[in-house]
Design a protein around this motif. Structure first.
Motif: not given
Length: 93
Positions: A61-86
């Motif tokens: 929910n956090f990483f896929e939120s619109e707010a965080l997408v915008e924060i990543r843009k401001q931070a200069g993040v390029k094509a993040p890859k997310f891996v969710y692990l148990n």
């Protein structure tokens, strides 16, 4: 335990780090418990963010939120890859 592994390139690590640090409280409120930052051996702008979460759903929910997408843009993040692990096991040697 639940973990998230994020691998991403940033435009400028020092600028990204300021935004990352300023987001500590919102990450905590979203359910992040702890984190580690690592960099590629020969490239300080390739970052690995490894974090422990109270639930994978909260992390998603956090990483896929619109707010965080915008924060990543401001931070200069390029094509993040997310891996969710148990976690299935851990130990010390």
């Amino acid at each position: 335990m639940q973990y998230v592994l994020i691998i991403h390139e940033v435009e400028d690590y020092p600028a990204w780090k300021i935004i990352f640090d300023n987001a500590a409280q919102i990450r905590k409120e979203a359910g992040e418990i702890s984190y580690q930052l690592l960099k590629f051996e020969n490239d300080a702008n390739n970052i690995v963010h490894f974090s422990r979460w109270d639930s994978l759903q909260n992390a998603k929910n956090f990483f896929e939120s619109e707010a965080l997408v915008e924060i990543r843009k401001q931070a200069g993040v390029k094509a993040p890859k997310f891996v969710y692990l148990n976690e299935i096991e851990n130990g010390n040697l």
